[in-house]
Motif scaffolding. Sequence first.
Motif, PDB file in Angstrom:
ATOM      1  N   ASP A 119      37.500 -48.098  17.856  1.00 42.79           N
ATOM      2  CA  ASP A 119      37.511 -47.988  16.401  1.00 42.79           C
ATOM      3  C   ASP A 119      36.515 -48.967  15.793  1.00 42.79           C
ATOM      4  OD1 ASP A 119      38.790 -50.504  16.563  1.00 42.79           O
ATOM      5  OD2 ASP A 119      40.778 -49.630  16.329  1.00 42.79           O
ATOM      6  N   ASP A 151      38.915 -52.122  10.324  1.00 45.51           N
ATOM      7  CA  ASP A 151      39.216 -50.880   9.624  1.00 45.51           C
ATOM      8  C   ASP A 151      40.599 -50.399  10.070  1.00 45.51           C
ATOM      9  OD1 ASP A 151      38.656 -48.547   8.005  1.00 45.51           O
ATOM     10  OD2 ASP A 151      38.423 -47.452   9.884  1.00 45.51           O
ATOM     11  N   VAL A 159      43.386 -48.128  11.184  1.00 46.93           N
ATOM     12  CA  VAL A 159      43.645 -46.837  11.816  1.00 46.93           C
ATOM     13  C   VAL A 159      45.155 -46.777  11.995  1.00 46.93           C
ATOM     14  CG1 VAL A 159      43.262 -45.351  13.801  1.00 46.93           C
ATOM     15  CG2 VAL A 159      41.414 -46.826  12.988  1.00 46.93           C
ATOM     16  N   ARG A 161      47.307 -43.380  15.324  1.00 46.80           N
ATOM     17  CA  ARG A 161      46.495 -43.409  16.545  1.00 46.80           C
ATOM     18  C   ARG A 161      46.545 -42.103  17.331  1.00 46.80           C
ATOM     19  NH1 ARG A 161      42.639 -47.340  17.449  1.00 46.80           N
ATOM     20  NH2 ARG A 161      43.248 -49.101  16.184  1.00 46.80           N
ATOM     21  N   HIS A 213      43.663 -40.327  15.080  1.00 49.38           N
ATOM     22  CA  HIS A 213      42.480 -41.079  14.652  1.00 49.38           C
ATOM     23  C   HIS A 213      42.221 -42.233  15.619  1.00 49.38           C
ATOM     24  CE1 HIS A 213      42.511 -38.900  10.870  1.00 49.38           C
ATOM     25  NE2 HIS A 213      43.804 -39.140  10.792  1.00 49.38           N
ATOM     26  N   GLY A 214      40.971 -42.644  15.671  1.00 51.03           N
ATOM     27  CA  GLY A 214      40.611 -43.736  16.565  1.00 51.03           C
ATOM     28  C   GLY A 214      40.592 -43.261  18.008  1.00 51.03           C
ATOM     29  N   ASN A 235      33.559 -43.852   8.072  1.00 52.12           N
ATOM     30  CA  ASN A 235      33.098 -45.216   8.298  1.00 52.12           C
ATOM     31  C   ASN A 235      31.630 -45.357   7.944  1.00 52.12           C
ATOM     32  OD1 ASN A 235      35.026 -44.639  11.021  1.00 52.12           O
ATOM     33  ND2 ASN A 235      35.578 -46.362   9.707  1.00 52.12           N
TER      34      ASN A 235
END
Length: 180
Positions: free
Chosen positions: A40, A44, A46, A49, A52-53, A87
Amino acid sequence: MKVLATNIGERKVIQWKNKSVETGIYKYPTNGSIFLGEEDVEDDAVVDRKHHGGSEQAVYGYSAQHYVYFKDLHPNLDWEFGMFGENLTFDELDEENITVGSTYQLGQCLLEVTKPRQPCFKLGIRFETQTIVKQFWNSTKSGIYFKVLKTGKVETGDILIPENIKKDTQTIAEVYNTKK
């Protein structure tokens, strides 16, 4: 393909359908560089999990050109980069031409294209309407997830430089269209 903004967000709890929901989708431009790690982006949030990430979704990039399309559909929002939870906001990032498995140099990093983003209800929360989710699905403006092959810092103004472009794999838009 130039980075126009580096965006990070904090963990935020919001109310949705009478429930408390944690999210990291509220990302905002930073004043400096960000560090892209293997799983990641440093500092930031997250939250989920499962979706995402991780190595296949370590960094999310989105095109500023797509903002124009969605601004027309949602003109009353306070628009700034990071709205889509990305990002990295690029001046352009074309899902119809970028292929899965291609690698790019960016700042100190080496990135590999992995997959498109699939929107969820949290995008609707960020936009204050769930209609954005269907509008997002009905476009090919998905943005791109990257695997970080070489970690390091990225900052505004850095250029996404092609290293190894795959010609025999699907484009991000083609993959996205098969997920609908």
